[in-house]
Design a protein around this motif. Structure first.
Motif, PDB file in Angstrom:
ATOM      1  N   LYS A  37      62.181  49.655  56.462  1.00  0.00           N
ATOM      2  CA  LYS A  37      62.697  48.729  55.451  1.00  0.00           C
ATOM      3  C   LYS A  37      62.740  47.296  55.989  1.00  0.00           C
ATOM      4  CE  LYS A  37      66.678  48.181  52.379  1.00  0.00           C
ATOM      5  NZ  LYS A  37      67.973  48.752  52.013  1.00  0.00           N
ATOM      6  N   LYS A  38      63.063  47.142  57.284  1.00  0.00           N
ATOM      7  CA  LYS A  38      63.110  45.821  57.907  1.00  0.00           C
ATOM      8  C   LYS A  38      61.708  45.282  58.189  1.00  0.00           C
ATOM      9  CE  LYS A  38      65.691  46.674  61.448  1.00  0.00           C
ATOM     10  NZ  LYS A  38      66.520  46.566  62.653  1.00  0.00           N
ATOM     11  N   GLY A  39      60.689  46.127  58.089  1.00  0.00           N
ATOM     12  CA  GLY A  39      59.319  45.694  58.361  1.00  0.00           C
ATOM     13  C   GLY A  39      58.804  46.141  59.711  1.00  0.00           C
ATOM     14  N   ASP A  40      59.629  46.859  60.479  1.00  0.00           N
ATOM     15  CA  ASP A  40      59.196  47.363  61.777  1.00  0.00           C
ATOM     16  C   ASP A  40      58.419  48.661  61.592  1.00  0.00           C
ATOM     17  OD1 ASP A  40      60.632  45.293  62.920  1.00  0.00           O
ATOM     18  OD2 ASP A  40      62.417  46.524  63.258  1.00  0.00           O
ATOM     19  N   ALA A  41      57.549  48.956  62.538  1.00  0.00           N
ATOM     20  CA  ALA A  41      56.817  50.216  62.526  1.00  0.00           C
ATOM     21  C   ALA A  41      57.547  51.211  63.424  1.00  0.00           C
ATOM     22  CB  ALA A  41      55.399  50.017  63.028  1.00  0.00           C
ATOM     23  N   VAL A  42      57.535  52.475  63.043  1.00  0.00           N
ATOM     24  CA  VAL A  42      58.104  53.544  63.860  1.00  0.00           C
ATOM     25  C   VAL A  42      56.944  54.444  64.266  1.00  0.00           C
ATOM     26  CG1 VAL A  42      59.679  55.513  63.913  1.00  0.00           C
ATOM     27  CG2 VAL A  42      60.288  53.468  62.621  1.00  0.00           C
ATOM     28  N   THR A  43      56.681  54.531  65.569  1.00  0.00           N
ATOM     29  CA  THR A  43      55.566  55.313  66.068  1.00  0.00           C
ATOM     30  C   THR A  43      56.083  56.482  66.888  1.00  0.00           C
ATOM     31  OG1 THR A  43      54.199  53.332  66.152  1.00  0.00           O
ATOM     32  CG2 THR A  43      53.439  55.226  67.408  1.00  0.00           C
ATOM     33  N   LEU A  44      55.650  57.672  66.532  1.00  0.00           N
ATOM     34  CA  LEU A  44      55.961  58.883  67.286  1.00  0.00           C
ATOM     35  C   LEU A  44      54.641  59.382  67.857  1.00  0.00           C
ATOM     36  CD1 LEU A  44      58.276  60.511  64.598  1.00  0.00           C
ATOM     37  CD2 LEU A  44      58.973  59.205  66.599  1.00  0.00           C
ATOM     38  N   PRO A  45      54.367  59.106  69.145  1.00  0.00           N
ATOM     39  CA  PRO A  45      53.074  59.456  69.726  1.00  0.00           C
ATOM     40  C   PRO A  45      52.731  60.935  69.527  1.00  0.00           C
ATOM     41  CG  PRO A  45      54.316  58.094  71.236  1.00  0.00           C
ATOM     42  CD  PRO A  45      55.248  58.460  70.111  1.00  0.00           C
ATOM     43  N   PHE A  50      55.038  55.348  60.946  1.00  0.00           N
ATOM     44  CA  PHE A  50      55.564  54.946  59.645  1.00  0.00           C
ATOM     45  C   PHE A  50      55.555  53.427  59.625  1.00  0.00           C
ATOM     46  CE2 PHE A  50      57.459  58.985  60.754  1.00  0.00           C
ATOM     47  CZ  PHE A  50      57.386  59.716  59.584  1.00  0.00           C
ATOM     48  N   LYS A  51      54.997  52.831  58.571  1.00  0.00           N
ATOM     49  CA  LYS A  51      54.920  51.377  58.462  1.00  0.00           C
ATOM     50  C   LYS A  51      55.229  50.971  57.031  1.00  0.00           C
ATOM     51  CE  LYS A  51      51.180  51.100  61.801  1.00  0.00           C
ATOM     52  NZ  LYS A  51      49.775  50.812  62.012  1.00  0.00           N
ATOM     53  N   ALA A  72      53.352  43.896  39.279  1.00  0.00           N
ATOM     54  CA  ALA A  72      54.001  43.115  40.334  1.00  0.00           C
ATOM     55  C   ALA A  72      53.634  43.634  41.720  1.00  0.00           C
ATOM     56  CB  ALA A  72      55.515  43.157  40.151  1.00  0.00           C
ATOM     57  N   ALA A  73      53.754  42.755  42.704  1.00  0.00           N
ATOM     58  CA  ALA A  73      53.557  43.135  44.097  1.00  0.00           C
ATOM     59  C   ALA A  73      54.653  44.112  44.494  1.00  0.00           C
ATOM     60  CB  ALA A  73      53.592  41.907  44.989  1.00  0.00           C
ATOM     61  N   ALA A  74      54.352  44.963  45.472  1.00  0.00           N
ATOM     62  CA  ALA A  74      55.327  45.966  45.906  1.00  0.00           C
ATOM     63  C   ALA A  74      55.202  46.210  47.404  1.00  0.00           C
ATOM     64  CB  ALA A  74      55.107  47.269  45.150  1.00  0.00           C
ATOM     65  N   LYS A  75      56.320  46.595  48.006  1.00  0.00           N
ATOM     66  CA  LYS A  75      56.339  47.023  49.404  1.00  0.00           C
ATOM     67  C   LYS A  75      56.517  48.533  49.397  1.00  0.00           C
ATOM     68  CE  LYS A  75      58.458  42.783  51.066  1.00  0.00           C
ATOM     69  NZ  LYS A  75      59.651  42.208  51.698  1.00  0.00           N
ATOM     70  N   LEU A  76      55.611  49.228  50.069  1.00  0.00           N
ATOM     71  CA  LEU A  76      55.626  50.687  50.061  1.00  0.00           C
ATOM     72  C   LEU A  76      55.644  51.224  51.484  1.00  0.00           C
ATOM     73  CD1 LEU A  76      52.760  51.140  47.463  1.00  0.00           C
ATOM     74  CD2 LEU A  76      55.193  51.350  47.030  1.00  0.00           C
ATOM     75  N   PRO A  77      56.261  52.389  51.690  1.00  0.00           N
ATOM     76  CA  PRO A  77      56.169  53.021  53.008  1.00  0.00           C
ATOM     77  C   PRO A  77      54.807  53.684  53.147  1.00  0.00           C
ATOM     78  CG  PRO A  77      57.487  54.365  51.545  1.00  0.00           C
ATOM     79  CD  PRO A  77      57.136  53.113  50.787  1.00  0.00           C
ATOM     80  N   LYS A  78      54.294  53.693  54.374  1.00  0.00           N
ATOM     81  CA  LYS A  78      52.997  54.313  54.632  1.00  0.00           C
ATOM     82  C   LYS A  78      53.098  55.132  55.911  1.00  0.00           C
ATOM     83  CE  LYS A  78      48.143  53.231  55.341  1.00  0.00           C
ATOM     84  NZ  LYS A  78      47.142  52.161  55.447  1.00  0.00           N
ATOM     85  N   PHE A  79      52.596  56.356  55.859  1.00  0.00           N
ATOM     86  CA  PHE A  79      52.564  57.222  57.042  1.00  0.00           C
ATOM     87  C   PHE A  79      51.113  57.419  57.443  1.00  0.00           C
ATOM     88  CE2 PHE A  79      52.022  61.495  58.884  1.00  0.00           C
ATOM     89  CZ  PHE A  79      52.763  61.322  60.030  1.00  0.00           C
ATOM     90  N   THR A  80      50.825  57.201  58.726  1.00  0.00           N
ATOM     91  CA  THR A  80      49.498  57.443  59.258  1.00  0.00           C
ATOM     92  C   THR A  80      49.624  58.538  60.317  1.00  0.00           C
ATOM     93  OG1 THR A  80      48.963  55.111  58.935  1.00  0.00           O
ATOM     94  CG2 THR A  80      47.507  56.379  60.375  1.00  0.00           C
ATOM     95  N   PRO A  81      48.996  59.685  60.096  1.00  0.00           N
ATOM     96  CA  PRO A  81      49.118  60.768  61.078  1.00  0.00           C
ATOM     97  C   PRO A  81      48.405  60.421  62.384  1.00  0.00           C
ATOM     98  CG  PRO A  81      47.568  61.370  59.348  1.00  0.00           C
ATOM     99  CD  PRO A  81      48.176  60.068  58.954  1.00  0.00           C
ATOM    100  N   GLY A  82      48.965  60.905  63.480  1.00  0.00           N
ATOM    101  CA  GLY A  82      48.382  60.690  64.797  1.00  0.00           C
ATOM    102  C   GLY A  82      47.273  61.687  65.079  1.00  0.00           C
ATOM    103  N   ALA A  83      46.525  61.441  66.148  1.00  0.00           N
ATOM    104  CA  ALA A  83      45.391  62.292  66.491  1.00  0.00           C
ATOM    105  C   ALA A  83      45.833  63.725  66.793  1.00  0.00           C
ATOM    106  CB  ALA A  83      44.649  61.707  67.687  1.00  0.00           C
TER     107      ALA A  83
END
Length: 116
Positions: A37-45, A50-51, A72-83
């Motif tokens: 929510k603050k705009g930081d990314a959370v990475t779990l190797p 989560f971004k 309207a423009a929007a801010k959305l959560p995005k999850f990118t799976p790791g390798a």
């Protein structure tokens, strides 16, 4: 698996009460949501990241009336799976990707220039 089943799994795996496991899960989820929510990314190797993703404003069409509307423009959560997560879900795809990737090239060392 839903949240209740996940809490039960945590509790049985780590000898915790369901209440303790539930509080731990809530704390983890709250930390992820707050950071994103603050705009930081959370990475779990090995698992993923989560971004926050910003979607620009755009024009659209109301399908019922055909009228043009502004979205309207929007801010959305995005999850990118790791390798590691991708490989666990589909090992064959991970093997194909590894076979397709070229071997990394060794960096060629340049000889030092001779001064005249």
């Amino acid at each position: 698996m839903n949240k209740t089943e996940l809490v039960e799994h945590l509790a049985s795996k780590h000898d915790l009460s369901k209440a303790e496991a539930g509080r731990i899960l809530e704390t983890l989820l709250d930390a992820i949501v707050t950071s994103v929510k603050k705009g930081d990314a959370v990475t779990l190797p090995g698992f993923g990241s989560f971004k926050q993703h910003a979607r620009a404003a755009r024009n659209g069409v109301n399908p019922a009336t055909g009228a043009k509307i502004k979205i309207a423009a929007a801010k959305l959560p995005k999850f990118t799976p790791g390798a590691g997560f991708k490989a666990a879900v589909d090992p064959k795809a991970a093997a194909r990707k590894a076979a397709k990737a070229p071997a990394p090239k060794a960096a060629a060392k340049k000889a030092p220039k001779k001064g005249k």
